[in-house]
Design a protein around this motif. Structure first.
Motif, PDB file in Angstrom:
ATOM      1  N   LYS A 125     -50.946 -46.240  24.965  1.00 45.25           N
ATOM      2  CA  LYS A 125     -52.381 -46.377  25.271  1.00 45.25           C
ATOM      3  C   LYS A 125     -53.202 -45.156  24.838  1.00 45.25           C
ATOM      4  O   LYS A 125     -54.306 -44.950  25.296  1.00 45.25           O
ATOM      5  N   ASP A 126     -52.660 -44.327  23.939  1.00 46.32           N
ATOM      6  CA  ASP A 126     -53.379 -43.167  23.413  1.00 46.32           C
ATOM      7  C   ASP A 126     -54.122 -43.590  22.150  1.00 46.32           C
ATOM      8  O   ASP A 126     -53.516 -43.781  21.103  1.00 46.32           O
ATOM      9  N   TYR A 127     -55.428 -43.737  22.265  1.00 43.51           N
ATOM     10  CA  TYR A 127     -56.250 -44.214  21.149  1.00 43.51           C
ATOM     11  C   TYR A 127     -57.115 -43.107  20.554  1.00 43.51           C
ATOM     12  O   TYR A 127     -57.959 -43.376  19.702  1.00 43.51           O
ATOM     13  N   GLU A 128     -56.898 -41.881  20.966  1.00 44.13           N
ATOM     14  CA  GLU A 128     -57.703 -40.756  20.488  1.00 44.13           C
ATOM     15  C   GLU A 128     -57.668 -40.673  18.966  1.00 44.13           C
ATOM     16  O   GLU A 128     -56.620 -40.510  18.361  1.00 44.13           O
ATOM     17  N   GLY A 129     -58.837 -40.822  18.337  1.00 44.15           N
ATOM     18  CA  GLY A 129     -58.975 -40.704  16.891  1.00 44.15           C
ATOM     19  C   GLY A 129     -58.680 -41.971  16.101  1.00 44.15           C
ATOM     20  O   GLY A 129     -59.017 -42.055  14.923  1.00 44.15           O
ATOM     21  N   TRP A 130     -58.048 -42.961  16.691  1.00 46.37           N
ATOM     22  CA  TRP A 130     -57.657 -44.172  15.962  1.00 46.37           C
ATOM     23  C   TRP A 130     -58.862 -45.060  15.690  1.00 46.37           C
ATOM     24  O   TRP A 130     -59.783 -45.152  16.502  1.00 46.37           O
ATOM     25  N   GLY A 131     -58.827 -45.717  14.524  1.00 47.80           N
ATOM     26  CA  GLY A 131     -59.909 -46.606  14.152  1.00 47.80           C
ATOM     27  C   GLY A 131     -59.593 -47.365  12.875  1.00 47.80           C
ATOM     28  O   GLY A 131     -58.470 -47.354  12.377  1.00 47.80           O
ATOM     29  N   VAL A 132     -60.603 -48.017  12.347  1.00 45.53           N
ATOM     30  CA  VAL A 132     -60.476 -48.864  11.165  1.00 45.53           C
ATOM     31  C   VAL A 132     -61.055 -48.128   9.955  1.00 45.53           C
ATOM     32  O   VAL A 132     -62.179 -47.631  10.000  1.00 45.53           O
ATOM     33  N   TYR A 133     -60.269 -48.084   8.883  1.00 48.02           N
ATOM     34  CA  TYR A 133     -60.757 -47.601   7.593  1.00 48.02           C
ATOM     35  C   TYR A 133     -60.722 -48.814   6.669  1.00 48.02           C
ATOM     36  O   TYR A 133     -59.658 -49.381   6.437  1.00 48.02           O
ATOM     37  N   ALA A 134     -61.854 -49.250   6.165  1.00 44.83           N
ATOM     38  CA  ALA A 134     -61.923 -50.451   5.313  1.00 44.83           C
ATOM     39  C   ALA A 134     -62.767 -50.158   4.092  1.00 44.83           C
ATOM     40  O   ALA A 134     -63.781 -49.473   4.173  1.00 44.83           O
ATOM     41  N   LYS A 164     -65.915 -42.139   4.902  1.00 43.07           N
ATOM     42  CA  LYS A 164     -65.355 -41.111   4.028  1.00 43.07           C
ATOM     43  C   LYS A 164     -63.928 -40.788   4.493  1.00 43.07           C
ATOM     44  O   LYS A 164     -63.706 -40.458   5.646  1.00 43.07           O
ATOM     45  N   TRP A 165     -62.977 -40.920   3.565  1.00 43.32           N
ATOM     46  CA  TRP A 165     -61.560 -40.661   3.884  1.00 43.32           C
ATOM     47  C   TRP A 165     -61.387 -39.203   4.263  1.00 43.32           C
ATOM     48  O   TRP A 165     -61.984 -38.345   3.640  1.00 43.32           O
ATOM     49  N   PRO A 166     -60.616 -38.888   5.291  1.00 38.19           N
ATOM     50  CA  PRO A 166     -59.739 -39.748   6.079  1.00 38.19           C
ATOM     51  C   PRO A 166     -60.404 -40.289   7.342  1.00 38.19           C
ATOM     52  O   PRO A 166     -59.724 -40.728   8.259  1.00 38.19           O
ATOM     53  N   GLY A 167     -61.720 -40.259   7.398  1.00 38.43           N
ATOM     54  CA  GLY A 167     -62.423 -40.755   8.576  1.00 38.43           C
ATOM     55  C   GLY A 167     -62.228 -42.247   8.783  1.00 38.43           C
ATOM     56  O   GLY A 167     -61.611 -42.931   7.962  1.00 38.43           O
ATOM     57  N   LYS A 211     -57.024 -38.775  10.540  1.00 35.45           N
ATOM     58  CA  LYS A 211     -56.491 -37.591   9.847  1.00 35.45           C
ATOM     59  C   LYS A 211     -55.661 -37.993   8.634  1.00 35.45           C
ATOM     60  O   LYS A 211     -55.030 -37.151   8.019  1.00 35.45           O
ATOM     61  N   GLY A 212     -55.625 -39.293   8.343  1.00 32.90           N
ATOM     62  CA  GLY A 212     -54.849 -39.775   7.205  1.00 32.90           C
ATOM     63  C   GLY A 212     -53.538 -40.433   7.585  1.00 32.90           C
ATOM     64  O   GLY A 212     -52.873 -41.026   6.740  1.00 32.90           O
ATOM     65  N   ASN A 213     -53.134 -40.352   8.848  1.00 27.70           N
ATOM     66  CA  ASN A 213     -51.917 -41.032   9.300  1.00 27.70           C
ATOM     67  C   ASN A 213     -52.239 -42.496   9.549  1.00 27.70           C
ATOM     68  O   ASN A 213     -53.261 -42.824  10.140  1.00 27.70           O
ATOM     69  N   LYS A 214     -51.332 -43.368   9.093  1.00 27.20           N
ATOM     70  CA  LYS A 214     -51.582 -44.803   9.122  1.00 27.20           C
ATOM     71  C   LYS A 214     -50.682 -45.503  10.133  1.00 27.20           C
ATOM     72  O   LYS A 214     -49.535 -45.116  10.320  1.00 27.20           O
ATOM     73  N   ASN A 215     -51.194 -46.569  10.710  1.00 26.79           N
ATOM     74  CA  ASN A 215     -50.384 -47.422  11.570  1.00 26.79           C
ATOM     75  C   ASN A 215     -49.342 -48.163  10.739  1.00 26.79           C
ATOM     76  O   ASN A 215     -48.207 -48.313  11.155  1.00 26.79           O
ATOM     77  N   CYS A 216     -49.728 -48.641   9.592  1.00 28.65           N
ATOM     78  CA  CYS A 216     -48.857 -49.340   8.642  1.00 28.65           C
ATOM     79  C   CYS A 216     -48.926 -48.560   7.330  1.00 28.65           C
ATOM     80  O   CYS A 216     -50.022 -48.229   6.889  1.00 28.65           O
ATOM     81  N   PRO A 217     -47.785 -48.269   6.698  1.00 32.07           N
ATOM     82  CA  PRO A 217     -47.838 -47.478   5.465  1.00 32.07           C
ATOM     83  C   PRO A 217     -48.493 -48.209   4.291  1.00 32.07           C
ATOM     84  O   PRO A 217     -48.926 -47.577   3.335  1.00 32.07           O
ATOM     85  N   ASN A 218     -48.588 -49.529   4.359  1.00 31.49           N
ATOM     86  CA  ASN A 218     -49.152 -50.335   3.270  1.00 31.49           C
ATOM     87  C   ASN A 218     -50.628 -50.624   3.510  1.00 31.49           C
ATOM     88  O   ASN A 218     -51.056 -50.794   4.649  1.00 31.49           O
ATOM     89  N   ASP A 219     -51.388 -50.733   2.417  1.00 30.93           N
ATOM     90  CA  ASP A 219     -52.754 -51.233   2.539  1.00 30.93           C
ATOM     91  C   ASP A 219     -52.674 -52.647   3.095  1.00 30.93           C
ATOM     92  O   ASP A 219     -51.770 -53.410   2.752  1.00 30.93           O
ATOM     93  N   GLN A 220     -53.601 -52.992   3.966  1.00 34.56           N
ATOM     94  CA  GLN A 220     -53.584 -54.319   4.568  1.00 34.56           C
ATOM     95  C   GLN A 220     -54.728 -55.149   4.019  1.00 34.56           C
ATOM     96  O   GLN A 220     -55.826 -54.641   3.787  1.00 34.56           O
ATOM     97  N   LYS A 221     -54.458 -56.438   3.803  1.00 29.87           N
ATOM     98  CA  LYS A 221     -55.456 -57.375   3.290  1.00 29.87           C
ATOM     99  C   LYS A 221     -55.507 -58.566   4.229  1.00 29.87           C
ATOM    100  O   LYS A 221     -54.477 -59.095   4.623  1.00 29.87           O
ATOM    101  N   LEU A 222     -56.706 -58.974   4.539  1.00 28.59           N
ATOM    102  CA  LEU A 222     -56.898 -60.124   5.409  1.00 28.59           C
ATOM    103  C   LEU A 222     -57.839 -61.096   4.725  1.00 28.59           C
ATOM    104  O   LEU A 222     -58.968 -60.730   4.373  1.00 28.59           O
TER     105      LEU A 222
END
Length: 145
Positions: A50-59, A69-72, A105-116
């Motif tokens: 449940k630690d969501y500090e800094g996490w978000g969507v980059y699209a 602006k990456w890595p934001g 900070k540039g760390n990803k939940n999934c190492p691959n780019d995601q497409k929906l």
């Protein structure tokens, strides 16, 4: 004099309530999500700790206003019974969104780019996607467990 004091008190009370609304922590927001707007993708995300500090969507493909602006990222700013979420405003006519869930900070939940692929009903009722910590799978409905 009395009217002036009442006016000043009313202004002070309005200013206090407005400041409170702006400073409210996302963790304190109500759990019931609001309805989706047309051309909106609601991205839900759940972390085990449940630690969501800094996490978000980059699209970068699909959002109405381009990419942060990456890595934001666009920080998750609401919560629900699943975890947290962010509503991405999409460009009218968008058919796909390419994105990552990042810690800003540039760390990803999934190492691959995601497409929906976006729903054909997007223009009328928006769309939702659910993502779990450490998984690349995109769920079109809230996963169990």
């Amino acid at each position: 004099m009395k009217k002036t004091m009442i006016s000043l008190l009313a202004v002070a009370l309005l200013g206090t309530s407005a400041a409170f609304a702006q400073e409210q922590d996302p963790a304190d927001l109500p759990e019931k999500p609001t309805g989706l707007q047309p051309w909106t993708l609601r991205v839900h995300y759940a972390r085990d700790n449940k630690d969501y500090e800094g996490w978000g969507v980059y699209a970068w493909k699909g959002p109405r206003n381009g990419a942060p602006k990456w890595p934001g990222n666009w920080r998750f700013n609401r919560k629900d019974g699943y975890g947290v979420f962010y509503d991405v405003a999409l460009g009218e006519g968008a058919t796909m969104m390419e994105f990552l869930i990042t810690d800003g900070k540039g760390n990803k939940n999934c190492p691959n780019d995601q497409k929906l692929e976006l729903s054909s009903n997007l223009a009328h009722k928006g769309q939702e996607v659910w993502i779990r910590q450490g998984e690349c799978k995109l769920y079109s409905a809230r996963p169990k467990g």
